[in-house]
Design a protein around this motif. Structure first.
Motif, PDB file in Angstrom:
ATOM      1  N   MET A 180       0.831  -1.202   0.000  1.00 40.79           N
ATOM      2  CA  MET A 180       0.000   0.000   0.000  1.00 40.79           C
ATOM      3  C   MET A 180       0.870   1.258   0.000  1.00 40.79           C
ATOM      4  O   MET A 180       0.580   2.216  -0.723  1.00 40.79           O
ATOM      5  N   ALA A 181       1.942   1.246   0.788  1.00 42.36           N
ATOM      6  CA  ALA A 181       2.845   2.404   0.840  1.00 42.36           C
ATOM      7  C   ALA A 181       3.518   2.621  -0.509  1.00 42.36           C
ATOM      8  O   ALA A 181       3.643   3.766  -0.976  1.00 42.36           O
ATOM      9  N   SER A 182       3.939   1.541  -1.138  1.00 37.13           N
ATOM     10  CA  SER A 182       4.575   1.642  -2.450  1.00 37.13           C
ATOM     11  C   SER A 182       3.598   2.188  -3.487  1.00 37.13           C
ATOM     12  O   SER A 182       3.951   3.041  -4.306  1.00 37.13           O
ATOM     13  N   LEU A 183       2.377   1.716  -3.443  1.00 36.05           N
ATOM     14  CA  LEU A 183       1.347   2.197  -4.358  1.00 36.05           C
ATOM     15  C   LEU A 183       1.074   3.681  -4.136  1.00 36.05           C
ATOM     16  O   LEU A 183       0.920   4.443  -5.089  1.00 36.05           O
ATOM     17  N   ARG A 184       1.051   4.087  -2.873  1.00 34.67           N
ATOM     18  CA  ARG A 184       0.835   5.500  -2.545  1.00 34.67           C
ATOM     19  C   ARG A 184       1.965   6.369  -3.085  1.00 34.67           C
ATOM     20  O   ARG A 184       1.725   7.437  -3.637  1.00 34.67           O
ATOM     21  N   LYS A 198      -6.650   3.507  -7.651  1.00 31.53           N
ATOM     22  CA  LYS A 198      -7.779   3.450  -6.711  1.00 31.53           C
ATOM     23  C   LYS A 198      -8.250   2.011  -6.492  1.00 31.53           C
ATOM     24  O   LYS A 198      -8.480   1.602  -5.358  1.00 31.53           O
ATOM     25  N   THR A 199      -8.371   1.251  -7.554  1.00 30.14           N
ATOM     26  CA  THR A 199      -8.839  -0.133  -7.441  1.00 30.14           C
ATOM     27  C   THR A 199      -7.841  -0.980  -6.672  1.00 30.14           C
ATOM     28  O   THR A 199      -8.224  -1.725  -5.757  1.00 30.14           O
ATOM     29  N   GLN A 200      -6.569  -0.881  -7.032  1.00 24.70           N
ATOM     30  CA  GLN A 200      -5.546  -1.662  -6.345  1.00 24.70           C
ATOM     31  C   GLN A 200      -5.480  -1.304  -4.865  1.00 24.70           C
ATOM     32  O   GLN A 200      -5.412  -2.184  -4.009  1.00 24.70           O
ATOM     33  N   PHE A 201      -5.495  -0.005  -4.577  1.00 18.01           N
ATOM     34  CA  PHE A 201      -5.432   0.440  -3.192  1.00 18.01           C
ATOM     35  C   PHE A 201      -6.661  -0.041  -2.427  1.00 18.01           C
ATOM     36  O   PHE A 201      -6.558  -0.485  -1.285  1.00 18.01           O
ATOM     37  N   ILE A 221      -8.513  -2.685  -2.972  1.00 16.48           N
ATOM     38  CA  ILE A 221      -8.412  -4.123  -2.712  1.00 16.48           C
ATOM     39  C   ILE A 221      -7.465  -4.388  -1.553  1.00 16.48           C
ATOM     40  O   ILE A 221      -7.789  -5.148  -0.627  1.00 16.48           O
ATOM     41  N   LEU A 222      -6.279  -3.780  -1.599  1.00 10.63           N
ATOM     42  CA  LEU A 222      -5.310  -3.976  -0.520  1.00 10.63           C
ATOM     43  C   LEU A 222      -5.863  -3.487   0.818  1.00 10.63           C
ATOM     44  O   LEU A 222      -5.700  -4.147   1.843  1.00 10.63           O
ATOM     45  N   HIS A 223      -6.525  -2.345   0.800  1.00  6.47           N
ATOM     46  CA  HIS A 223      -7.102  -1.797   2.021  1.00  6.47           C
ATOM     47  C   HIS A 223      -8.188  -2.722   2.560  1.00  6.47           C
ATOM     48  O   HIS A 223      -8.290  -2.948   3.775  1.00  6.47           O
ATOM     49  N   GLY A 224      -9.001  -3.273   1.677  1.00  9.04           N
ATOM     50  CA  GLY A 224     -10.055  -4.202   2.094  1.00  9.04           C
ATOM     51  C   GLY A 224      -9.489  -5.468   2.718  1.00  9.04           C
ATOM     52  O   GLY A 224      -9.984  -5.944   3.750  1.00  9.04           O
ATOM     53  N   VAL A 225      -8.438  -6.014   2.113  1.00  8.16           N
ATOM     54  CA  VAL A 225      -7.806  -7.213   2.671  1.00  8.16           C
ATOM     55  C   VAL A 225      -7.194  -6.896   4.030  1.00  8.16           C
ATOM     56  O   VAL A 225      -7.367  -7.653   4.996  1.00  8.16           O
ATOM     57  N   ALA A 226      -6.486  -5.771   4.124  1.00  8.21           N
ATOM     58  CA  ALA A 226      -5.864  -5.377   5.398  1.00  8.21           C
ATOM     59  C   ALA A 226      -6.936  -5.149   6.471  1.00  8.21           C
ATOM     60  O   ALA A 226      -6.761  -5.555   7.628  1.00  8.21           O
TER      61      ALA A 226
END
Length: 153
Positions: free
Chosen positions: A102-106, A121-124, A126-131
């Motif tokens: 997530m940090a790398s994507l940001r 937005k989509t990738q973030f 998904i990662l946020h939802g899993v986290a």
């Protein structure tokens, strides 16, 4: 009796901090700060502190479960140990595995229009939802840990 109470104290600190940061402080930051990037940065710092607190509390609890007290049984200690190890696994998976992505994507998205740009937005999300799901599981495991520890009183 000291070991039993110290276990409960450490577990309560850990689970209380999980619930406070994840379900009170972070949502309040996003609800009150006008800048979502600032809210995210502050929340990220709090989650970093929370992750390291989880590691410390988890290691202490694992060590304390190696001490047999007069009022706990081997099956109960194994259950408590499993709950603690599962909570630690959630911390490792959520903060030390998913959060770096997530940090790398940001960082990458900041150069191309921010995290909320269409591609990121989509990738973030998904990662946020899993986290978030892992965090919820850890929080619920924490409730189980506290309830099991309270049965030793």
């Amino acid at each position: 009796m000291f070991v039993v109470r110290f276990r409960l104290l450490i577990a309560t600190l850990w689970v209380g901090s999980l619930w406070t940061v994840g379900y009170l402080v972070a949502p309040t930051l996003f609800a009150t700060l006008p800048d979502r990037m600032l809210a995210g940065t502050i929340a990220g710092s709090l989650f970093r502190i929370e992750a390291w607190l989880a590691v410390v509390c988890g290691i202490l609890l694992v060590m304390l479960f190696s001490y047999r007290t007069h009022d706990d049984s081997a099956p109960l200690r194994k259950t408590l140990l499993r709950l603690t190890l599962l909570m630690l696994a959630c911390t490792v998976a959520g903060y030390f595995c998913i959060q770096p992505f997530m940090a790398s994507l940001r960082e990458t998205a900041a150069l191309t229009g921010g995290v909320m740009a269409d591609g990121a937005k989509t990738q973030f999300g998904i990662l946020h939802g899993v986290a978030s799901g892992i965090y919820l599981i850890q929080s619920l495991l924490g409730v189980g840990l506290i309830l099991k520890l309270r049965s030793l009183r």
